[in-house]
Design a protein around this motif. Structure first.
Motif, short mmCIF file in Angstrom:
data_model
loop_
_atom_site.label_atom_id
_atom_site.label_comp_id
_atom_site.label_asym_id
_atom_site.label_seq_id
_atom_site.Cartn_x
_atom_site.Cartn_y
_atom_site.Cartn_z
N UNK A 1 0.83 -1.17 0.00
CA UNK A 1 0.00 0.00 0.00
C UNK A 1 0.88 1.23 0.00
N UNK A 2 0.48 2.23 -0.76
CA UNK A 2 1.21 3.49 -0.84
C UNK A 2 0.25 4.62 -0.48
N UNK A 3 0.69 5.49 0.42
CA UNK A 3 -0.12 6.63 0.87
C UNK A 3 0.62 7.91 0.52
N UNK A 4 -0.03 8.77 -0.25
CA UNK A 4 0.57 10.05 -0.63
C UNK A 4 0.09 11.11 0.35
N UNK A 16 -12.33 4.50 8.58
CA UNK A 16 -13.67 4.05 8.95
C UNK A 16 -14.16 2.84 8.15
N UNK A 17 -13.59 2.60 6.96
CA UNK A 17 -14.07 1.46 6.15
C UNK A 17 -13.17 0.23 6.22
N UNK A 18 -12.06 0.32 6.90
CA UNK A 18 -11.13 -0.82 6.95
C UNK A 18 -11.78 -2.01 7.66
N UNK A 19 -11.98 -3.13 6.94
CA UNK A 19 -12.63 -4.28 7.56
C UNK A 19 -11.76 -5.00 8.59
N UNK A 20 -10.47 -4.72 8.59
CA UNK A 20 -9.56 -5.38 9.52
C UNK A 20 -9.14 -4.46 10.66
N UNK A 21 -9.61 -3.21 10.64
CA UNK A 21 -9.33 -2.23 11.69
C UNK A 21 -7.82 -2.09 11.93
N UNK A 22 -7.06 -1.97 10.84
CA UNK A 22 -5.60 -1.86 10.97
C UNK A 22 -5.06 -0.50 10.55
N UNK A 23 -5.95 0.43 10.19
CA UNK A 23 -5.51 1.75 9.78
C UNK A 23 -5.66 2.75 10.93
N UNK A 24 -4.68 3.63 11.03
CA UNK A 24 -4.70 4.67 12.04
C UNK A 24 -4.19 5.95 11.39
N UNK A 25 -4.88 7.05 11.62
CA UNK A 25 -4.50 8.31 11.01
C UNK A 25 -3.95 9.24 12.08
N UNK A 26 -2.64 9.39 12.07
CA UNK A 26 -1.97 10.32 12.98
C UNK A 26 -1.49 11.47 12.11
N UNK A 27 -0.21 11.69 12.05
CA UNK A 27 0.35 12.70 11.14
C UNK A 27 0.32 12.19 9.71
N UNK A 29 -0.93 8.27 7.46
CA UNK A 29 -1.66 7.02 7.58
C UNK A 29 -0.72 5.91 8.03
N UNK A 30 -1.06 5.26 9.11
CA UNK A 30 -0.27 4.14 9.62
C UNK A 30 -1.04 2.86 9.33
N UNK A 31 -0.36 1.88 8.74
CA UNK A 31 -0.98 0.61 8.40
C UNK A 31 -0.40 -0.45 9.32
N UNK A 32 -1.26 -1.05 10.12
CA UNK A 32 -0.81 -2.07 11.06
C UNK A 32 -0.73 -3.44 10.42
N UNK A 33 -0.25 -4.36 11.21
CA UNK A 33 -0.14 -5.75 10.76
C UNK A 33 -1.54 -6.30 10.51
N UNK A 34 -1.70 -7.05 9.46
CA UNK A 34 -2.98 -7.66 9.15
C UNK A 34 -3.66 -7.06 7.93
#
Length: 56
Positions: A1-4, A16-27, A29-34
């Motif tokens: 995954x690439x985030x610009x 809000x739409x991530x079915x695996x609840x692995x995304x977090x928006x701080x400064x 986009x952070x993508x967690x394991x899974x």
């Protein structure tokens, strides 16, 4: 995954739409394991700041 982060509006739609609840928006986009790179987050991004790449 690439985030610009230069075009990201930080709206949180992707989180809000991530079915695996692995995304977090701080400064940025952070993508967690899974993350399965299902593309749900990219599909709802209003500015196309997310791209998913599947390895074959």
């Amino acid at each position: 995954m690439k985030h610009d982060k230069s075009i990201c509006m930080r709206c949180g739609a992707c989180v809000s739409v991530c079915p695996f609840d692995v995304l977090e928006l701080e400064y940025e986009l952070m993508v967690g394991e899974g993350c399965s790179e299902c593309g749900d987050c990219a599909a709802v991004c209003p500015v196309d700041a997310i791209r998913c790449y599947h390895e074959i």
